[in-house]
Design an enzyme around this catalytic site. Structure first.
Site, PDB file in Angstrom:
ATOM      1  N   ASP A  90     123.643 -28.222 -72.079  1.00 46.85           N
ATOM      2  CA  ASP A  90     122.337 -28.589 -72.632  1.00 46.85           C
ATOM      3  C   ASP A  90     122.534 -29.851 -73.480  1.00 46.85           C
ATOM      4  O   ASP A  90     123.648 -30.367 -73.613  1.00 46.85           O
ATOM      5  CB  ASP A  90     121.739 -27.427 -73.425  1.00 46.85           C
ATOM      6  CG  ASP A  90     122.534 -27.125 -74.676  1.00 46.85           C
ATOM      7  OD1 ASP A  90     123.468 -27.873 -75.009  1.00 46.85           O
ATOM      8  OD2 ASP A  90     122.218 -26.119 -75.346  1.00 46.85           O
TER       9      ASP A  90
ATOM     10  N   GLY B  98     119.695 -30.681 -78.312  1.00 50.14           N
ATOM     11  CA  GLY B  98     118.423 -30.834 -79.022  1.00 50.14           C
ATOM     12  C   GLY B  98     117.968 -29.535 -79.670  1.00 50.14           C
ATOM     13  O   GLY B  98     117.642 -29.500 -80.859  1.00 50.14           O
ATOM     14  N   PHE B  99     117.997 -28.478 -78.910  1.00 49.52           N
ATOM     15  CA  PHE B  99     117.520 -27.193 -79.424  1.00 49.52           C
ATOM     16  C   PHE B  99     118.301 -26.766 -80.665  1.00 49.52           C
ATOM     17  O   PHE B  99     117.729 -26.317 -81.661  1.00 49.52           O
ATOM     18  CB  PHE B  99     117.623 -26.128 -78.326  1.00 49.52           C
ATOM     19  CG  PHE B  99     117.090 -24.792 -78.739  1.00 49.52           C
ATOM     20  CD1 PHE B  99     115.725 -24.549 -78.769  1.00 49.52           C
ATOM     21  CD2 PHE B  99     117.944 -23.767 -79.138  1.00 49.52           C
ATOM     22  CE1 PHE B  99     115.217 -23.321 -79.166  1.00 49.52           C
ATOM     23  CE2 PHE B  99     117.451 -22.539 -79.537  1.00 49.52           C
ATOM     24  CZ  PHE B  99     116.085 -22.313 -79.557  1.00 49.52           C
TER      25      PHE B  99
ATOM     26  N   ASP C 245     116.248 -33.924 -76.366  1.00 51.93           N
ATOM     27  CA  ASP C 245     114.796 -33.746 -76.449  1.00 51.93           C
ATOM     28  C   ASP C 245     114.415 -33.331 -77.862  1.00 51.93           C
ATOM     29  O   ASP C 245     115.253 -32.872 -78.633  1.00 51.93           O
ATOM     30  CB  ASP C 245     114.287 -32.737 -75.406  1.00 51.93           C
ATOM     31  CG  ASP C 245     115.046 -31.410 -75.465  1.00 51.93           C
ATOM     32  OD1 ASP C 245     116.085 -31.335 -76.156  1.00 51.93           O
ATOM     33  OD2 ASP C 245     114.617 -30.454 -74.805  1.00 51.93           O
TER      34      ASP C 245
ATOM     35  N   GLN D 194     108.516 -30.806 -71.781  1.00 51.18           N
ATOM     36  CA  GLN D 194     108.124 -30.216 -73.064  1.00 51.18           C
ATOM     37  C   GLN D 194     106.592 -30.171 -73.119  1.00 51.18           C
ATOM     38  O   GLN D 194     105.937 -30.398 -72.098  1.00 51.18           O
ATOM     39  CB  GLN D 194     108.708 -31.046 -74.220  1.00 51.18           C
ATOM     40  CG  GLN D 194     110.230 -30.952 -74.353  1.00 51.18           C
ATOM     41  CD  GLN D 194     110.697 -29.584 -74.876  1.00 51.18           C
ATOM     42  OE1 GLN D 194     109.900 -28.704 -75.194  1.00 51.18           O
ATOM     43  NE2 GLN D 194     112.019 -29.403 -74.931  1.00 51.18           N
TER      44      GLN D 194
ATOM     45  N   GLY E  16     111.585 -25.539 -74.483  1.00 52.50           N
ATOM     46  CA  GLY E  16     110.650 -25.183 -75.548  1.00 52.50           C
ATOM     47  C   GLY E  16     109.885 -23.899 -75.307  1.00 52.50           C
ATOM     48  O   GLY E  16     108.868 -23.652 -75.949  1.00 52.50           O
TER      49      GLY E  16
ATOM     50  N   ASP F 235     119.250 -19.543 -68.082  1.00 47.51           N
ATOM     51  CA  ASP F 235     120.374 -19.236 -68.967  1.00 47.51           C
ATOM     52  C   ASP F 235     119.827 -18.451 -70.133  1.00 47.51           C
ATOM     53  O   ASP F 235     118.665 -18.633 -70.525  1.00 47.51           O
ATOM     54  CB  ASP F 235     121.032 -20.508 -69.516  1.00 47.51           C
ATOM     55  CG  ASP F 235     120.234 -21.091 -70.663  1.00 47.51           C
ATOM     56  OD1 ASP F 235     119.189 -21.721 -70.400  1.00 47.51           O
ATOM     57  OD2 ASP F 235     120.617 -20.878 -71.830  1.00 47.51           O
TER      58      ASP F 235
ATOM     59  N   CYS G  73     126.046   0.587 -60.289  1.00 51.02           N
ATOM     60  CA  CYS G  73     126.790  -0.647 -60.571  1.00 51.02           C
ATOM     61  C   CYS G  73     128.235  -0.536 -60.097  1.00 51.02           C
ATOM     62  O   CYS G  73     128.875   0.505 -60.234  1.00 51.02           O
ATOM     63  CB  CYS G  73     126.743  -0.937 -62.069  1.00 51.02           C
ATOM     64  SG  CYS G  73     127.630  -2.437 -62.517  1.00 51.02           S
TER      65      CYS G  73
ATOM     66  N   CYS H 188     130.722  -2.581 -61.187  1.00 52.81           N
ATOM     67  CA  CYS H 188     131.655  -3.282 -62.079  1.00 52.81           C
ATOM     68  C   CYS H 188     132.785  -2.364 -62.530  1.00 52.81           C
ATOM     69  O   CYS H 188     132.681  -1.142 -62.459  1.00 52.81           O
ATOM     70  CB  CYS H 188     130.922  -3.888 -63.280  1.00 52.81           C
ATOM     71  SG  CYS H 188     130.613  -2.746 -64.639  1.00 52.81           S
TER      72      CYS H 188
ATOM     73  N   CYS I 253     131.749   0.424 -64.996  1.00 50.58           N
ATOM     74  CA  CYS I 253     131.030   1.561 -64.411  1.00 50.58           C
ATOM     75  C   CYS I 253     131.907   2.375 -63.470  1.00 50.58           C
ATOM     76  O   CYS I 253     131.726   3.575 -63.322  1.00 50.58           O
ATOM     77  CB  CYS I 253     129.777   1.075 -63.696  1.00 50.58           C
ATOM     78  SG  CYS I 253     128.503   0.543 -64.865  1.00 50.58           S
TER      79      CYS I 253
ATOM     80  N   HIS J 119     129.767  -5.589 -67.857  1.00 51.59           N
ATOM     81  CA  HIS J 119     128.722  -4.850 -67.138  1.00 51.59           C
ATOM     82  C   HIS J 119     127.396  -5.610 -67.122  1.00 51.59           C
ATOM     83  O   HIS J 119     126.772  -5.765 -66.070  1.00 51.59           O
ATOM     84  CB  HIS J 119     128.493  -3.467 -67.736  1.00 51.59           C
ATOM     85  CG  HIS J 119     127.231  -2.858 -67.209  1.00 51.59           C
ATOM     86  ND1 HIS J 119     127.142  -2.283 -65.960  1.00 51.59           N
ATOM     87  CD2 HIS J 119     125.968  -2.825 -67.720  1.00 51.59           C
ATOM     88  CE1 HIS J 119     125.898  -1.915 -65.723  1.00 51.59           C
ATOM     89  NE2 HIS J 119     125.163  -2.222 -66.774  1.00 51.59           N
TER      90      HIS J 119
END
Lengths: 381, 381
Positions: free
Chosen positions: A97, A100-101, A151, A193, A220, A270, A308, A310, A313, A341
């Site tokens: 990223d 900015g955030f 941004d 934005q 945003g 994400d 599951c 994984c 599990c 998991h």
């Protein structure tokens, strides 16, 4: 890694009345299928996970945070160690990223102007200056595959004037980022934005489309607004963004959010939710969420999720995991196993979505999931 | 698991003038070679490690703590979940200590008599009563392979009278433990006590040998006494303990301690050192110890130990690990990776010792290691 071109190909479109699609993105560090979930490797690590764990969970692309990496260990050290991929031993695609955030949410902001932002690190108080050019430079030094322009991020709620100003500044910064970019093997996305205002989102999307980015993010959102606003803003942007380019909804979210956004044609996501929740004992399953610390799991021989595959599990009972999470024990292994998991669940969820799109039954899949995950019989209820 | 007999076989004796030997111990949950290091799974988990990680590191037998498991989650819950092996998903051999050491070091001791000890849990203040019979019962319920009798543990220093009293009481308790034992598929070891007094150690060893245990532990060492006293006590006991039975030096120690003790014919060890040090950034290598937090590793592209084959050393630089351990980052992955490395080092160290005994060059191996691990050129120095 011979091909240094960024490439997106739509391979299938849903035939059940949504805008959902299956795509494939190719980067210098390999390809991945979309819709995709990107685990968040804030500080060059997805908390608790080794690259081997991530591969095991089904991760195909990671997100790194430019702000955090610039603050520590610094992009120069990472470059010295061979770039972000080599530093963290992840050989697949990475997106960063723009920072900015985080500048607007974490740092002690000193000065904001059209030029850029000056701030003090939340870690050590060091003074930093982020301009669009500097942020591109950092990401080029990190050597990742997909990069974002600086941004101007605002919170929720914001006035129309605030949202408009921040949006216009973000567009100017996006233009400067395009000019600053010097490496051909990284794809720079534009970020839509406009706060919670449909017309601002539309105007922003149109102006960015004119700049012809190889992909577009929607930023945003997931900052406290109602779900209806989030959906309205996603719809406003996706209706304008070109269908042949990938679309990335930043910082989102829950499985339910994914179903909504994918129906509008979003390809990438994400979120810290699966990893952060795991460390707090929160578990995502095909039958809804559960909290492993709850007493009802103390004597349960069941796995977290019988569906599951994984390691967690396949190996451990809820009783054992409850024990690992109990007070004064709180063993790190519990955090690792629940993270593994939850990530497996998130990736498996996306795989099932892609499958349903191929089969032209995304809408049916979404409805079934929403029904199933409300079933209280096999979770904490 | 067809063979429910505990069996020890000496396969090789050192020919370089020491008492070192290579052995094989068979239990209902499989065999392992000695000299062996047993990682400590205090609360049904080796902190940060999954059973898969342990196998990867080369672990062949685990140690569990009866005191901690009885306090939480309690042996009844573990039995309900199928026993300790199934609860923690470890299918190899497990040894549990008697809890004696923890009762005397951790708990709020209420009453000690020839009958047993009453104490309050350090976790929740619950009142517990450990008698030799009760401690055997707990370990039978846990279903482990090798069990220990309750012993009266004293600190360092202790007067001759204190050490003698505790030793005599421990022998009485060992006799009661033998009588209380009801399961044929568990091996009960005797524990040699006697503080720092050679004649007490010898007397204790002789009396225990008369009781014909299938194996013998040496307890009450590594509690603050000088290294010379530790060696003197080990020598005193091993000279009396029968060579056809395995010998276990409890709570020890460093690689240097192992070389000393193995030279006197010790076969088994347990210690929290590799795991606890790892979580504090301390690393064992073939060139001595290093502290990953030290600034000298910040820009080092080297692995922790170029001679190590573990995932951590094959994948990550010291620079990256230093980053994971740095302040305000402190990612759990760092704790996991250093634990995996240290355990791999400990097991690899034992494997090389066994190899050197087979080759009749244990003494040479020990001398080389002591020299090498003092070399400051490749560690923090």
């Amino acid at each position: 890694m011979g091909n240094n071109e960024f490439y997106f190909e739509v391979q299938a479109r849903d035939r059940s009345g949504t805008q959902a699609r299956v795509g494939k993105i190719t980067t210098p560090h390999g390809s991945f299928m979309t819709p995709v979930f990107m685990p968040v490797a804030t500080r060059a690590v997805v908390k608790t996970m080794s690259p081997a764990n991530l591969k095991e969970a089904g991760t195909t692309i990671l997100l790194g945070n430019t702000y955090h990496l610039a603050v520590r260990p610094g992009e120069r050290l990472i470059a010295k160690m061979g770039g972000l991929h080599r530093f963290m031993a992840w050989d697949g695609p990475i997106l960063t990223d723009s920072g900015g955030f985080q500048v607007f949410s974490l740092a002690d902001l000193r000065e904001l102007s059209d030029e850029g932002v000056t701030f003090r690190s939340h870690i050590n108080g060091d003074l930093f200056c982020f301009t669009p050019e500097r942020v591109i430079e950092i990401q080029e030094i990190l050597g990742v595959d997909i990069i974002m322009p600086l941004d101007h991020c605002i919170g929720w709620p914001a006035t129309y004037v605030e949202a408009k100003e921040a949006m216009e500044r973000s567009i100017q910064w996006a233009k400067r980022s395009l000019r600053a970019k010097s490496k051909k093997d990284q794809a720079l996305f534009g970020i839509v934005q406009g706060g919670g205002y449909k017309d601002l989102r539309e105007r922003c999307a149109r102006e960015l489309v004119d700049l012809d980015f190889p992909g577009y993010a929607i930023g945003g959102l997931s900052v406290g607004e109602p779900k209806e606003i989030m959906e309205e803003m996603v719809r406003a942007a996706t209706q304008i963004l070109p269908p042949e380019k990938p679309r990335y909804l930043m910082g989102v979210g829950t499985p339910q959010d994914f179903l909504m956004a994918i129906a509008h044609g979003i390809d990438m996501f994400d979120c810290v939710m699966p990893t952060r929740n795991a460390r707090g004992g929160g578990v995502f399953t095909w039958n809804g969420k559960l909290q492993i610390r709850n007493a009802c799991h103390k004597e349960s021989p069941l796995p977290l999720d019988p569906k599951c595959s994984c390691y967690c599990c396949q190996t451990f009972s809820r009783s054992y995991l409850h024990h690992l999470f109990s007070k004064k024990i709180e063993d790190i292994l519990g955090l690792v196993l629940l993270t593994l998991h939850n990530l497996t669940f998130y990736h498996e969820f996306m795989a099932k979505i892609r499958e349903s799109i191929w089969q032209g039954r995304f809408r049916e899949f979404a409805e079934e999931f929403l029904l199933q995950s409300r079933d209280p019989s096999t979770n904490d209820g």
